[in-house]
Structure formats: structure tokens, C-alpha cells
Design a protein around this motif. Structure first.
Motif, PDB file in Angstrom:
ATOM      1  N   GLY A 168       0.828  -1.213   0.000  1.00 36.92           N
ATOM      2  CA  GLY A 168       0.000   0.000   0.000  1.00 36.92           C
ATOM      3  C   GLY A 168       0.854   1.251   0.000  1.00 36.92           C
ATOM      4  N   THR A 169       0.270   2.328   0.536  1.00 30.88           N
ATOM      5  CA  THR A 169       0.955   3.624   0.569  1.00 30.88           C
ATOM      6  C   THR A 169       2.346   3.481   1.169  1.00 30.88           C
ATOM      7  N   MET A 170       2.445   2.848   2.312  1.00 29.33           N
ATOM      8  CA  MET A 170       3.722   2.791   3.018  1.00 29.33           C
ATOM      9  C   MET A 170       4.643   1.708   2.467  1.00 29.33           C
ATOM     10  N   GLY A 171       4.085   0.531   2.213  1.00 27.11           N
ATOM     11  CA  GLY A 171       4.911  -0.586   1.746  1.00 27.11           C
ATOM     12  C   GLY A 171       5.721  -0.224   0.511  1.00 27.11           C
TER      13      GLY A 171
ATOM     14  N   LEU B 126       5.284  -8.839  -0.329  1.00 26.86           N
ATOM     15  CA  LEU B 126       4.217  -9.836  -0.228  1.00 26.86           C
ATOM     16  C   LEU B 126       2.870  -9.140  -0.051  1.00 26.86           C
ATOM     17  N   GLU B 127       1.873  -9.623  -0.752  1.00 28.24           N
ATOM     18  CA  GLU B 127       0.503  -9.107  -0.594  1.00 28.24           C
ATOM     19  C   GLU B 127      -0.457 -10.280  -0.514  1.00 28.24           C
ATOM     20  N   MET B 128      -1.741  -9.955  -0.245  1.00 30.49           N
ATOM     21  CA  MET B 128      -2.738 -11.027  -0.182  1.00 30.49           C
ATOM     22  C   MET B 128      -3.234 -11.392  -1.581  1.00 30.49           C
TER      23      MET B 128
ATOM     24  N   ALA C 199       3.835  -3.660   6.741  1.00 29.85           N
ATOM     25  CA  ALA C 199       3.110  -2.387   6.551  1.00 29.85           C
ATOM     26  C   ALA C 199       1.697  -2.699   6.088  1.00 29.85           C
ATOM     27  N   VAL C 200       0.976  -3.503   6.882  1.00 34.14           N
ATOM     28  CA  VAL C 200      -0.401  -3.869   6.542  1.00 34.14           C
ATOM     29  C   VAL C 200      -1.362  -2.972   7.314  1.00 34.14           C
ATOM     30  N   PHE C 201      -2.670  -3.258   7.217  1.00 36.17           N
ATOM     31  CA  PHE C 201      -3.649  -2.389   7.878  1.00 36.17           C
ATOM     32  C   PHE C 201      -3.336  -2.216   9.364  1.00 36.17           C
ATOM     33  N   GLU C 202      -3.736  -1.033   9.869  1.00 32.59           N
ATOM     34  CA  GLU C 202      -3.432  -0.693  11.266  1.00 32.59           C
ATOM     35  C   GLU C 202      -4.467  -1.327  12.214  1.00 32.59           C
ATOM     36  N   GLU C 203      -4.476  -2.656  12.255  1.00 34.25           N
ATOM     37  CA  GLU C 203      -5.374  -3.342  13.193  1.00 34.25           C
ATOM     38  C   GLU C 203      -4.588  -4.446  13.857  1.00 34.25           C
TER      39      GLU C 203
ATOM     40  N   VAL D   8      -4.928  -7.964  12.491  1.00 37.03           N
ATOM     41  CA  VAL D   8      -4.239  -8.222  11.217  1.00 37.03           C
ATOM     42  C   VAL D   8      -2.742  -8.388  11.478  1.00 37.03           C
ATOM     43  N   LYS D   9      -2.212  -7.536  12.335  1.00 36.15           N
ATOM     44  CA  LYS D   9      -0.777  -7.621  12.658  1.00 36.15           C
ATOM     45  C   LYS D   9      -0.481  -8.994  13.293  1.00 36.15           C
ATOM     46  N   GLU D  10      -1.416  -9.444  14.135  1.00 33.71           N
ATOM     47  CA  GLU D  10      -1.211 -10.730  14.820  1.00 33.71           C
ATOM     48  C   GLU D  10      -1.040 -11.857  13.804  1.00 33.71           C
TER      49      GLU D  10
ATOM     50  N   SER E  83       7.813  -3.762  12.452  1.00 32.74           N
ATOM     51  CA  SER E  83       6.467  -3.284  12.140  1.00 32.74           C
ATOM     52  C   SER E  83       6.522  -1.789  11.880  1.00 32.74           C
ATOM     53  N   ASN E  84       5.748  -1.360  10.875  1.00 40.54           N
ATOM     54  CA  ASN E  84       5.671   0.069  10.560  1.00 40.54           C
ATOM     55  C   ASN E  84       4.469   0.703  11.263  1.00 40.54           C
ATOM     56  N   THR E  85       3.925   0.029  12.253  1.00 41.67           N
ATOM     57  CA  THR E  85       2.739   0.579  12.924  1.00 41.67           C
ATOM     58  C   THR E  85       2.983   2.001  13.410  1.00 41.67           C
ATOM     59  N   SER E  86       1.926   2.851  13.326  1.00 41.04           N
ATOM     60  CA  SER E  86       2.115   4.216  13.827  1.00 41.04           C
ATOM     61  C   SER E  86       1.531   4.401  15.213  1.00 41.04           C
ATOM     62  N   THR E  87       0.692   3.483  15.658  1.00 41.07           N
ATOM     63  CA  THR E  87       0.091   3.685  16.982  1.00 41.07           C
ATOM     64  C   THR E  87       0.037   2.427  17.853  1.00 41.07           C
TER      65      THR E  87
ATOM     66  N   HIS F  22       9.150   2.912  12.199  1.00 43.97           N
ATOM     67  CA  HIS F  22       8.045   3.803  11.848  1.00 43.97           C
ATOM     68  C   HIS F  22       8.511   4.836  10.831  1.00 43.97           C
ATOM     69  N   PHE F  23       8.196   4.552   9.562  1.00 46.18           N
ATOM     70  CA  PHE F  23       8.520   5.481   8.473  1.00 46.18           C
ATOM     71  C   PHE F  23       7.415   6.523   8.396  1.00 46.18           C
ATOM     72  N   PHE F  24       7.713   7.629   7.725  1.00 46.30           N
ATOM     73  CA  PHE F  24       6.727   8.695   7.550  1.00 46.30           C
ATOM     74  C   PHE F  24       6.384   8.833   6.078  1.00 46.30           C
TER      75      PHE F  24
HETATM   76  P1  NAI Z   1      -2.623   0.912   3.028  1.00 42.31           P
HETATM   77  O1  NAI Z   1      -4.039   0.597   3.282  1.00 42.31           O
HETATM   78  O2  NAI Z   1      -2.272   1.890   1.956  1.00 42.31           O
HETATM   79  O3  NAI Z   1      -1.824  -0.425   2.705  1.00 42.31           O
HETATM   80  C1  NAI Z   1      -1.936  -1.592   3.427  1.00 42.31           C
HETATM   81  C2  NAI Z   1      -1.670  -2.741   2.485  1.00 42.31           C
HETATM   82  O4  NAI Z   1      -1.536  -3.922   3.241  1.00 42.31           O
HETATM   83  C3  NAI Z   1      -2.796  -2.993   1.484  1.00 42.31           C
HETATM   84  O5  NAI Z   1      -2.258  -3.004   0.186  1.00 42.31           O
HETATM   85  C4  NAI Z   1      -3.345  -4.362   1.870  1.00 42.31           C
HETATM   86  O6  NAI Z   1      -3.754  -5.122   0.760  1.00 42.31           O
HETATM   87  C5  NAI Z   1      -2.143  -4.984   2.555  1.00 42.31           C
HETATM   88  N1  NAI Z   1      -2.496  -5.997   3.531  1.00 42.31           N
HETATM   89  C6  NAI Z   1      -3.456  -5.936   4.484  1.00 42.31           C
HETATM   90  N2  NAI Z   1      -3.446  -7.054   5.207  1.00 42.31           N
HETATM   91  C7  NAI Z   1      -2.490  -7.859   4.718  1.00 42.31           C
HETATM   92  C8  NAI Z   1      -2.002  -9.155   5.043  1.00 42.31           C
HETATM   93  N3  NAI Z   1      -2.539  -9.834   6.019  1.00 42.31           N
HETATM   94  N4  NAI Z   1      -0.997  -9.642   4.321  1.00 42.31           N
HETATM   95  C9  NAI Z   1      -0.454  -8.936   3.332  1.00 42.31           C
HETATM   96  N5  NAI Z   1      -0.862  -7.706   2.986  1.00 42.31           N
HETATM   97  C10 NAI Z   1      -1.876  -7.177   3.654  1.00 42.31           C
HETATM   98  O7  NAI Z   1      -2.018   1.371   4.429  1.00 42.31           O
HETATM   99  P2  NAI Z   1      -0.741   2.255   4.739  1.00 42.31           P
HETATM  100  O8  NAI Z   1      -1.149   3.666   4.810  1.00 42.31           O
HETATM  101  O9  NAI Z   1       0.341   1.855   3.828  1.00 42.31           O
HETATM  102  O10 NAI Z   1      -0.401   1.800   6.226  1.00 42.31           O
HETATM  103  C11 NAI Z   1       0.241   0.590   6.530  1.00 42.31           C
HETATM  104  C12 NAI Z   1       0.826   0.654   7.907  1.00 42.31           C
HETATM  105  O11 NAI Z   1       1.707   1.758   7.998  1.00 42.31           O
HETATM  106  C13 NAI Z   1      -0.175   0.860   9.032  1.00 42.31           C
HETATM  107  O12 NAI Z   1       0.253   0.160  10.150  1.00 42.31           O
HETATM  108  C14 NAI Z   1      -0.113   2.352   9.266  1.00 42.31           C
HETATM  109  O13 NAI Z   1      -0.506   2.717  10.574  1.00 42.31           O
HETATM  110  C15 NAI Z   1       1.343   2.598   9.064  1.00 42.31           C
HETATM  111  N6  NAI Z   1       1.713   3.962   8.732  1.00 42.31           N
HETATM  112  C16 NAI Z   1       0.996   4.679   7.825  1.00 42.31           C
HETATM  113  C17 NAI Z   1       1.374   5.986   7.526  1.00 42.31           C
HETATM  114  C18 NAI Z   1       0.619   6.781   6.525  1.00 42.31           C
HETATM  115  O14 NAI Z   1       0.810   8.014   6.463  1.00 42.31           O
HETATM  116  N7  NAI Z   1      -0.216   6.188   5.681  1.00 42.31           N
HETATM  117  C19 NAI Z   1       2.537   6.617   8.176  1.00 42.31           C
HETATM  118  C20 NAI Z   1       3.257   5.724   9.041  1.00 42.31           C
HETATM  119  C21 NAI Z   1       2.834   4.477   9.324  1.00 42.31           C
END
Ligand code: NAI
Length: 699
Positions: free
Chosen positions: A306-309, A326-328, A383-387, A390-392, A410-414, A434-436
């Protein structure tokens, strides 16, 4: 003594030996003057060569002495240079690798200079908000011509010796040596010949003129002034070089010295010097020795495209480290790879990246849907969803497949990194990275240290951060880590300011005038107001007693999430990013005040800035008390590199020190009387109280 004295026949060689870059600390300066006296007193010695041991001729002032009395203790650099000039025997500088700042000034005080090819030459003082203070502004124009010298002094950038040697009429170098290895021998030979010659040349006696004089300097002042409005030093560089063309040498030196001393006390220079030191200090972790063994990171896995990965992956590709994402689902992978490609292609279009480099980087990237393919990765970043659920799942799977010794990040932000670590049977290998956003651009990396994170893991991640050109700061585990934990308090204050009478545009303007890249409301619209909304919903359960303005929730209830929905705190026109004040929002705020029974008042810009910045400062103090950050400079680095805090103010904690913690605490007590704010909010942190009472600042 950190300079060595050696005799080669009839030539004495004084070698600066103060690793890593032969900084001109007090002991080194003494070493030079002692060596010089010895050589002058020895009738068998005909000439003297000064050079540097190891990786530099000299990098300039010794940063360990910055701001201490030792920095100016006699012999100071000016006195050393006077002694060199006064030597009856020729003094030759044998320059190699690096000759910067005071190091270059020292060389310019010698009678002759022999230089190795590839030597980096610079007067970088402007980067610390200063001008050169030991003759650099007076001697360099005499040796290189006014324009080249001024360009170097104003920019502070290094130029290679062979480039300068190619300037017609340059007098900086008397001889270009064959190589780094031969420069000393060639300088000794040169010195021997010089000893046979007549009068010794002094740079101070050279003429210094610009053919267009006043017109040129008027142009320079315009250019430089326009580009450096928050920094006084660049314009002072112009003035000092102009003085070199208009005054006698000694008068010019006095001008330079007094300007240097005055700049030393400006808040801008103080901030830049703080930043310089804090950046270096951030990479040192108190209980992790520098020689802690590190793990080798030759390949990286990233979970989530996603955005961060995507952005995270680019950092490693740029550094030549292979990445497997890796993605789903295949579609998610395709989308992620597409974004990376687009990003690189736009860099190629802008000429920032060569086509072949782009291809090399893409060749390092591979994808998978199968965890087993990550079994050889040295580091895996999630860098998956912030739940947490899911992280587990992800970390349990990683625990199954990752090789022994792999680092799991983990790139978790919270979320709680300790909880995430506990999903595995190897919590010592788990760390927060934790990247920005955008992760391929932003300099900051918060390295979140779990209670079981191994020291070698930390040491490895800190070193890796350098390799991918990030500023890494270590944070302990808490909600929001350093940066977001503080920004929460800043956002709460921004909300209270709306309740009490300010508009989003007034708040944004005031803090942007202070120097923030973007005010809180424009920032919210850019990042998406729904993100904060979701966090507030979670926190309202965890911390039900915390008061905050409901305006942001009401905004989100209208679906005004920001730029992505075309409306947020401001209105937006399709395809444009200009924030247009919104009547809908002003009405919403007015209605909200009525609902809360608040009579709005006029709020000054000063109050806005103080409340927003001191909100950061007070939470920063709690963060220090809790041991989440190990030093105030780390907090400043987070804010300077990740949150757009104005560089010339040195970060929130440094800024508070400059204002004086006594004054900061007084202001907090004043704000606490405000009925619409949260009175508890403004209880000064005990650390603020103690330091204010002792007349001290944050360390
Ligand atoms: P996003 O929603 O853009 O991307 C998440 C990606 O993870 C999606 O492509 C999804 O398909 C994939 N994904 C979800 N569950 C998965 C699994 N079980 N296995 C493989 N892939 C899976 O989210 P984003 O923004 O990239 O955030 C990711 C993490 O980075 C979160 O923990 C968020 O808190 C953290 N973060 C986000 C920032 C931001 O500005 N967006 C800044 C810093 C940290």
C-alpha cells in the motif's frame, strides 16, 4: 598532544592527529605551534610541512569543543595562523582528502599549498549559521577571485581540488600532487625548493578586487537575501567578502571576527549548531555501545504494497538492497508495483534519475503471495492495515517462516510494539520501524524499541537507517511514540483555539508564519481528517476523560475528510491543492460554539503560536520523564525531520530552552486559567517545573 612532529632530513613534518577528521581542538592547535617553534629553533631544519593523518587534512573546528571555553583558548586558530605567517622558514600545507572550515583557513595561512587530487575543499560555516571566523572570508577571495570565493562561502558546499585548480589565475594551490599517496613527499620536495627561494609569500598581501565592485555586490545581496530570508548568515558572508575588497587586510579581519561573534549568538546559529549535534547524537543509544555486533542485512521483505509498503521498499532499492513484497492478492501487488514504477518514472522524466539506474533498481524488486518466499530475508517489514488482529496474523506467520536471526519490523504508527512482539516466539528480534509518508521522501525513521528488542537488532537498524539515508531516532513504546504522541496535544490545542474564536485559516497562517511548513488544518486536509477521527474514536474508549474540541468530529460527520474528498477544513477545486476558506466550516464552528455556550473572543497570533508550540513542549517533557526519548535533541530531530518544525528554530525543545523554561512555565500557568481549554492540559510537566526553578534547560 594531538599533532606529531617528525624530521625528514632538513624538513620538519607536523602531522595533525586528532581522529576522525583532525579537528582543530586545543591540543591539536598546541601541537601545531609547538611543532612550529621546534622547527624554527632547529638550525638543521630549513622548511616545515603541515599535513593530516588518516582520512583528512583537517575537517575544521573540533565539534567536541563547540561552545566550550576550549574552543577559543589560546592558542586559538587565529593565533596559530599568525604564527604560521610569521615563520621565517617556509611553511607548506600538504592537503588531502578533506580541507574544510578551519582546516582550509589553516592551509591559507601557510606560505604554500600542495594538494592531492580529489580533495574536498569547503568553508561550510554558513551551514551552522556562521561565517568563517579565522580569515576564510578575507583570504579565499584573494586566492580564488571574489566570485568563486563568495559562491563557496555562501553555499558552504565542497568543491574538488582539481576543479578549483582549473580556475584561470587561481592561487589557492601552488602545486597539484600526483595522488593522495604522493602528496606528502611532493610537499616535502616543494618545501625544500622553497627554502632556497627569497621572500615568503603571504596571502594577506595579495590584492582583492572585483571589476564591477558595487554593482556585483548589490546583485549578490539581492540574490542571497531573497534565498535566505530566515537566516542572517548568508548575507553576512556577502558583507564580509565585500569588506575584503574594500578594507585593508587587518581591518577586514576585524570585520570578519566581529560578524562571526555576533552570529554566534543568533538564535538561528544556535538552532543550526544544535541540529548538527543532535543529528549525530541521535544515532547513539545510551546503553547500546558503538561496537555492538550488527546483523547483516542483504535482503528485505515487505508485507503490504500500500501507501507505506511501496515507499519503504523504494528506500532499500535505492540503496541497492533487494526487496521482495508480499501481498494477499495479485491485484494489490500489481497496483503497488505500478505506483513504485510511476514514482521512478517521474524521477527519470525530471532528470533526477538515469534510466539505467531505474532499471537496476526495478531489477532488485520481486513479489510474492506466499510467505515461504520470505524465508531467506534478513529483515522483514510489515506495513499492513493498522489493526492489531491483522498484525497478529502477519507476525504469527512470519514467526513460522522467517529464518533464525531475521529482524521482524512493524511500521505501525500507533499500536503496541510489545504486543506485536509477543505474537512471536522471538520478541528479541522484533522492532518498530516507523517510516513517515511519503516513505521514500521523508527523512525521519522512528525506531521503536520494545522491552525485549535485542541491542544488536537496534544497532543493526540504526546502521541500516544511515545506509538508506534516514535520520533514525529511538523511541520507547507508547501510544503515538514520540512524534504522534506530541502532535495529539498540538491538535487538541488547535481544536480549542477554534472553539474559543479562531478560524482554521488564522491558526494555519499564524503557525506557518512562525515557520511550520503547514498549519494543523491544512495538514489534516492533506493527510485525511478521517485518520484522526478513527484514532479519536479508539482513544475516547481508552481515555474517556480526555477533553477535546468536537469540531473535527463534526467535520468528519459531514464527510469532509480533506483533499481526497474535495472538502475538509477548507474547500478545494477539482485537481487543485489550494486551500479555500469554507463558509460551511465557519458556520459549523459558529454553531458548535453556540452549542457549547462559548462567546468567541479575538485571539492573537502570538497566543496561537505559544499554545501550539508549548503543547508540544509539555508533552515532550513528559516523554523525557517517561524515558520514551533518551534526550531532548532526539525529540527535536523528530520534529525537524518529520513534522516540518522550522529548522532555524531548532525543534520544540531547543526553542523552549531559547525562550527560557521559566517563561514557558509562566505562559502555561496563564493558559490554564482559560475556561474553555482543558485546565489539566496546562499543568506544566514536573520536568518543566524543576528545570524552570533551577534556571536550566532540557538536555
Ligand atoms: P494501506 O491501506 O495503503 O496499505 C496496506 C496494504 O496492506 C494494502 O495493500 C493491503 O492489501 C495490505 N495488507 C493488508 N493485510 C495484509 C495481510 N494480512 N498480508 C499482506 N498484505 C496485507 O495502508 P498504509 O497507509 O500503507 O499503512 C500501513 C501501515 O503503515 C499501518 O500500520 C499504518 O498505521 C502505518 N503507517 C501509515 C502511515 C501513513 O501516512 N499512511 C505513516 C506511518 C505508518
Amino acid at each position: 598532544m594531538t599533532a606529531e612532529y617528525k624530521v625528514l632530513g632538513d624538513v620538519a613534518v607536523v602531522t595533525l592527529a586528532n581522529p576522525p577528521v583532525n579537528g582543530l581542538g586545543h591540543a591539536t592547535r598546541l601541537g601545531i605551534t609547538d611543532g612550529l617553534s621546534k622547527a624554527i629553533d632547529d638550525p638543521a631544519i630549513k622548511a616545515i610541512v603541515i599535513t593530516g593523518a588518516g582520512k583528512a587534512f583537517s575537517g575544521g573546528a573540533d565539534i567536541k569543543e563547540f561552545g566550550t571555553p576550549k574552543a577559543i583558548q589560546e592558542p586559538n586558530l587565529l593565533s596559530v595562523i599568525l604564527a604560521l605567517e610569521a615563520s621565517p622558514k617556509p611553511v607548506v600545507a600538504a592537503m588531502h582528502s578533506v580541507a574544510m572550515g578551519g582546516g582550509l583557513e589553516l592551509a591559507m595561512g601557510c606560505h604554500y599549498r600542495v594538494v592531492a587530487p580529489g580533495t574536498s575543499i569547503a568553508l561550510p560555516e554558513v551551514k551552522l549559521g556562521l561565517i568563517p571566523g579565522a580569515g576564510g572570508t578575507q583570504r579565499l577571495p584573494r586566492l580564488l577571485g571574489v566570485e568563486t570565493a563568495l559562491n563557496m562561502i555562501v553555499s558552504g558546499e565542497a568543491v574538488k581540488s582539481e576543479v578549483l585548480a582549473g580556475i584561470p589565475g587561481q592561487k589557492l594551490f601552488d602545486k597539484m600532487a600526483q595522488s593522495q599517496e604522493s602528496v606528502l613527499d611532493e610537499a616535502v620536495e616543494f618545501a625544500r625548493l622553497a627554502a632556497k627561494g627569497g621572500e615568503l609569500p603571504l596571502v594577506r598581501n595579495l590584492p582583492c578586487k572585483h571589476p564591477q565592485g558595487d554593482a556585483y555586490f548589490a546583485f549578490a545581496r539581492n540574490m542571497v537575501g531573497g534565498m535566505s530570508k530566515n537566516y542572517p548568515a548568508p548575507l553576512k558572508c556577502v558583507e564580509a567578502v565585500e569588506a575584503a575588497t574594500k578594507m585593508k587586510f587587518d581591518q577586514g579581519m576585524i570585520h570578519e571576527r566581529s560578524t562571526f561573534m555576533a552570529l554566534m549568538f543568533t538564535p538561528e546559529s544556535s538552532a543550526l549548531r544544535h541540529l548538527f549535534m543532535a543529528e549525530r547524537a541521535a544515532s547513539r543509544i545510551p546503553d547500546v555501545p558503538e561496537d555492538t555486533p550488527k546483523r547483516e542485512i542483504k535482503s528485505v521483505g515487505v508485507i503490504g504494497a500500500g501507501t507505506m509498503g511501496g515507499g519503504i521498499s523504494m528506500n532499500f532499492l535505492n540503496a541497492g538492497i533487494p526487496v521482495k513484497i508480499l501481498e494477499m492478492k495479485q491485484e494489490a501487488l500489481d497496483r503497488g508495483i505500478g505506483t513504485i514504477q510511476k514514482n521512478y518514472e517521474s524521477q527519470v522524466k525530471k532528470g533526477k534519475l538515469k534510466q539505467d539506474k531505474y532499471e537496476q533498481r526495478m531489477a532488485l524488486l520481486s513479489t510474492t503471495l506466499d510467505y515461504a518466499d520470505l524465508k531467506d530475508c534478513d529483515l522483514i517489514i510489515e506495513a499492513v492495515f493498522e489493526e492489531l488482529g491483522v498484525k497478529e496474523k502477519v507476525f504469527k506467520q512470519l514467526d513460522e517462516i522467517a529464518k533464525q536471526g531475521a529482524i521482524l519490523a512493524s511500521n505501525t504508527s500507533t499500536l503496541d510494539v510489545d504486543k506485536i512482539a509477543a505474537f512471536t516466539k522471538r520478541p528479541q528480534d522484533v522492532v518498530g520501524m516507523h517510516f513517515f509518508s511519503p516513505a521514500n521522501v521523508m527523512k525521519l525513521l522512528e525506531v521503536v524499541r520494545g522491552k525485549e528488542t535485542g541491542k544488536d537488532v537496534l544497532a543493526t537498524v540504526m546502521a541500516l537507517a544511515k545506509k538508506i539515508k534516514k535520520t533514525a531516532v529511538v523511541s520507547g513504546v507508547c501510544d503515538g511514540f514520540i512524534g504522534n504522541r506530541m502532535i495529539e496535544q498540538y491538535s487538541r490545542q488547535a481544536g480549542f483555539l477554534l472553539d474559543e474564536g479562531a478560524t482554521p485559516q488564522q491558526v494555519d497562517k499564524a503557525i506557518e508564519k512562525f515557520g511550520f511548513a503547514m498549519g494543523p488544518f491544512r495538514m489534516g486536509d492533506l493527510a485525511g481528517n478521517d485518520i484522526g477521527w478513527a484514532i479519536r474514536k479508539r482513544r475516547s474508549v481508552e481515555r474517556a476523560d480526555m477533553k477535546y474540541s468536537r469540531t473535527a468530529d463534526k467535520l468528519c460527520e459531514l464527510g469532509r475528510f480533506g483533499q481526497k474528498t474535495g472538502a475538509g477544513w477548507y474547500d478545494y477545486q477539482a485537481g487543485k491543492r489550494d486551500a479555500i476558506p469554507s463558509q460551511v466550516v465557519l458556520d459549523l464552528i459558529e454553531q458548535h460554539r453556540k452549542d457549547e455556550g462559548i462567546t468567541p473572543r479575538k485571539i492573537s497570533d502570538d497566543e496561537i503560536v505559544q499554545r501550539l508550540v508549548y503543547a508540544l513542549v509539555n508533552e515532550g517533557a513528559h516523554i523525557l520523564e517517561d524515558g520514551i526519548a533518551s534526550k531532548a535533541g532526539d525529540i527535536d530531530m523528530v520534529y525537524l525531520t518529520g513534522y516540518g518544525f522550522p529548522i532555524w528554530r531548532g525543534g520544540p525543545m531547543h526553542y523552549a530552552n531559547q525562550v527560557g523554561l521559566f517563561n514557558v512555565a509562566q505562559a502555561m500557568k496563564r493558559f490554564a486559567k482559560n475556561p474553555h481549554d482543558d485546565a489539566n492540559f496546562w499543568k506544566p510537566a514536573p520536568l518543566v517545573e524543576t528545570l524552570a526553578a533551577e534556571g536550566k534547560g532540557f538536555q
